[in-house]
Structure formats: structure tokens, C-alpha cells
Design an enzyme around this catalytic site. Structure first.
Site, PDB file in Angstrom:
ATOM      1  N   GLY A   1      32.529   9.623  22.113  1.00  0.00           N
ATOM      2  CA  GLY A   1      33.696   8.878  22.607  1.00  0.00           C
ATOM      3  C   GLY A   1      34.332   9.598  23.776  1.00  0.00           C
ATOM      4  O   GLY A   1      34.501  10.817  23.730  1.00  0.00           O
TER       5      GLY A   1
ATOM      6  N   ASP B   1      28.755  -1.223  26.477  1.00  0.00           N
ATOM      7  CA  ASP B   1      29.455   0.049  26.297  1.00  0.00           C
ATOM      8  C   ASP B   1      30.723  -0.187  25.494  1.00  0.00           C
ATOM      9  O   ASP B   1      31.267  -1.295  25.481  1.00  0.00           O
ATOM     10  CB  ASP B   1      29.871   0.637  27.662  1.00  0.00           C
ATOM     11  CG  ASP B   1      28.693   1.211  28.446  1.00  0.00           C
ATOM     12  OD1 ASP B   1      27.566   1.258  27.912  1.00  0.00           O
ATOM     13  OD2 ASP B   1      28.919   1.618  29.605  1.00  0.00           O
TER      14      ASP B   1
ATOM     15  N   ARG C   1      23.907   2.475  20.099  1.00  0.00           N
ATOM     16  CA  ARG C   1      23.993   3.781  20.760  1.00  0.00           C
ATOM     17  C   ARG C   1      25.182   4.498  20.132  1.00  0.00           C
ATOM     18  O   ARG C   1      26.287   3.949  20.116  1.00  0.00           O
ATOM     19  CB  ARG C   1      24.229   3.622  22.260  1.00  0.00           C
ATOM     20  CG  ARG C   1      24.451   4.969  22.967  1.00  0.00           C
ATOM     21  CD  ARG C   1      25.167   4.825  24.299  1.00  0.00           C
ATOM     22  NE  ARG C   1      24.370   4.117  25.268  1.00  0.00           N
ATOM     23  CZ  ARG C   1      24.904   3.397  26.263  1.00  0.00           C
ATOM     24  NH1 ARG C   1      26.212   3.274  26.379  1.00  0.00           N
ATOM     25  NH2 ARG C   1      24.126   2.791  27.125  1.00  0.00           N
TER      26      ARG C   1
END
Ligand code: FAD
Length: 281
Positions: A162, A106, A158
């Protein structure tokens, strides 16, 4: 609050989470599991979090569910020491390769983007694009350049808008610019022939891209849609019915508070959803 979080978090324990994943798989959805937690302050906590992600990969393998794994580097000791964090995430990436699975890193707030890219590139060289991938946020001005660079190594990305509060110095202050950049970067990465996870609940963007994917004959095995567990459940299932691959980012574990509050901040209506249900029950 805990009760409200249940809408966005699969379960607190791994066995219960695996049951939830089985249910999602039965509905045609694939999953990305995320052991909740971020910004740990001690090496012990980071080591425990590392083991939790390794346990997830073992549980996926032994249960046979269709899921990969996502991690946040601050949970693995990024703020303690970069080398220590790399050692931890390397263990997870190695396990992902051993179990023929996939680890997604991530992306967190902007001061951590450079170090995240450094660590990711090391892992990419070690384990390859079939086993590790990254997230790019379209609110950042720098992201187009990052997509081009990562595209040269055929990185599996991905793409998201945000989720962190960022200053105008680094991120588009206007939502329209973030949305336009989302569409632009998804198209850019796909046109360069790279696997793209289109991670949004924005129906207008999804519809626009569905049309574009058809027009450009983008192969089905080059992309997937991704949404968060508990968000736009109906839309997730509609896309599955239409034949699209949809992955549900599914957090689990006890440390749900920061994740949950980000979801509330994104959409204050979620508070009303929770209150409404509290009064109903
Ligand atoms: P928005 O413009 O925020 O919303 C569009 C529409 O979607 C809204 O009008 C509403 O109908 C619906 N919607 C959006 N959010 C919610 C919600 N919480 N509850 C109910 N409805 C909602 N961000 C990062 O910074 N780093 C990451 O690594 C990261 N990983 C992600 C992984 C996945 C699979 C997804 C889906 C998101 C991830 N995000 C990540 C979060 C992302 O950056 C956005 O904050 C989040 O997806 C909301 O933006 P949106 O694209 O859905 O569009």
C-alpha cells in the site's frame, strides 16, 4: 525533477515505450504498462485517458510485446461520476478481452476502496478473471476479508503493501504488521488456489515466500513476482535467472509527477540516487 523521474518512467510516448518493453522482454521480464495520470477533473480528460489505455492494448497487440495493462480509476473519472467511470473502464476491459489481454485495476486510497470493488465486481462478471484483476493493499485491516470474498470468485489479485498515507483507523500503523499481513494474504490467496501477483521489492519477504512456494508445491503458473520499473533492477533479473516469472510495472506518459513523488516518499534515498547521478553527468 523531470530528469530524476526518467529512472522510474519508461518514456513519454507510446512508440518509445513499446521499445522499452521489447528490451525488458528480451531480458526475460514481462510487463504491466500504466499510462500515467490520476484524479482527473473533467470528462474530457477521463475520455482521453480511456483512449490512451485502449491505444496501449492495440500497440501491445500489433507489436507482439508481452505486456498487460494497469489503470487507476480516478484517471477514468471516478471522482466525477461512478457510472461514467464504469463506462470508461468497461471500454478498456472489453478491449482487453478482444485482444486476449488482461486489465489490472490499481487500488488507490482507502475512501475509494468500496467503489473500486463495486466497479471491479461488475467487470469481473462481464469479462471474467482471465481478463480483469484487482489490487489488494495489506496495510488495510479490511483486506483479509476482501481477499476471502474475492477468492470465492477466483479473482486474480496483485498483493501490495500500500502506497498512500492512511490513518490508523483503517490501516496498520506499524510496518511489521503490514509486512506480516502481506505474507499472510499472499499465502491465503494461493492456498485457496487463486492466481497471485506478489508485488514487492522486499527481499526478506521474497526469500521467505520462495521457500514456502517450494515447500507447499505451489504450481509455477499460479503466481508471479512484480516490481516497479527502475526499482531493484538487479533483483528482478536474478529472479528471472532462477526461473521465476517477473512482471515489471512500467509507467509511461507525460503526467509523471504524482507517481514520481510517491516513489520518493517511499524511499528518500531515491533523492540521493538522483542527485548523485546529476553530479556525475
Ligand atoms: P518496502 O518495505 O517499502 O521496501 C522494501 C525494500 O524494497 C526497501 O528496503 C528497498 O530496498 C526496496 N524499495 C522499496 N521501494 C523502493 C523504491 N521506491 N526505490 C528503491 N527501493 C525501494 N500501491 C498501491 O497502493 N496501489 C497499487 O495499485 C499498487 N500497485 C503496485 C504495483 C507493483 C507492481 C508494485 C511493486 C507496487 C505497487 N504499489 C501499489 C506500491 C506498494 O504498495 C508499495 O508502496 C511499494 O511496493 C513499496 O513497498 P515494498 O513492498 O517494495 O516494501
Amino acid at each position: 525533477m523531470k530528469w530524476g523521474a526518467a529512472r522510474f518512467v519508461a518514456a513519454e510516448s507510446l512508440p518509445k515505450t513499446v521499445e522499452v518493453v521489447e528490451g525488458l522482454n528480451k531480458e526475460g521480464l514481462v510487463v504491466a504498462l500504466d499510462h500515467l495520470g490520476e484524479s482527473v477533473e473533467s470528462r474530457e480528460e477521463a475520455t482521453t485517458a480511456t483512449q490512451a489505455s485502449i491505444d496501449i492494448l492495440d500497440a501491445i497487440q500489433s507489436s507482439g510485446v508481452d505486456s498487460n495493462v494497469s489503470v487507476k480509476l480516478t484517471q477514468l473519472g471516478l471522482d466525477i461520476d461512478e457510472e461514467f467511470c464504469l463506462e470508461n473502464v468497461d471500454k478498456i476491459a472489453r478491449k482487453a478481452k478482444e485482444t486476449n489481454n488482461f486489465l489490472r485495476i490499481d487500488m488507490e486510497d482507502s475512501p475509494r476502496v468500496d467503489v473500486t470493488l463495486r466497479i471491479f465486481n461488475t467487470l469481473l462478471d462481464r469479462y471474467g478473471k482471465e481478463h480483469v484483476g484487482l489490487v489488494i493493499q495489506t496495510y488495510l485491516y479490511r483486506s483479509e476479508q476482501d481477499v476471502l470474498e474475492l477468492g470465492k470468485k477466483n479473482t486474480n489479485l496483485r498483493i501490495v503493501k500500500g502506497a498512500y498515507k492512511e490513518p490508523a483507523r483503517v490501516a496498520f500503523p506499524n510496518k511489521k504488521d503490514v509486512d506480516d499481513n502481506f505474507i499472510r494474504l499472499v499465502k491465503l490467496h494461493l492456498q485457496n488456489g487463486n492466481y497471485t501477483a506478489i508485488a514487492t521489492h522486499d527481499e526478506a519477504i521474497i526469500n521467505h515466500l520462495k521457500k514456502w512456494l517450494k515447500e507447499k508445491n505451489i504450481p509455477d503458473d499460479l503466481y508471479e513476482f512484480q516490481m516497479l520499473f527502475g526499482v531493484r533492477n538487479g533483483l528482478q533479473r536474478e529472479l528471472v535467472k532462477e526461473g521465476y516469472k517477473v512482471r515489471v510495472y512500467t509507467p509511461y506518459g507525460k503526467d509523471w509527477y504524482p507517481y514520481f513523488t510517491r516513489r520518493l516518499a517511499e524511499r528518500p534515498a531515491n533523492v540521493f540516487f538522483i542527485l548523485k547521478n546529476m553530479f556525475r553527468n
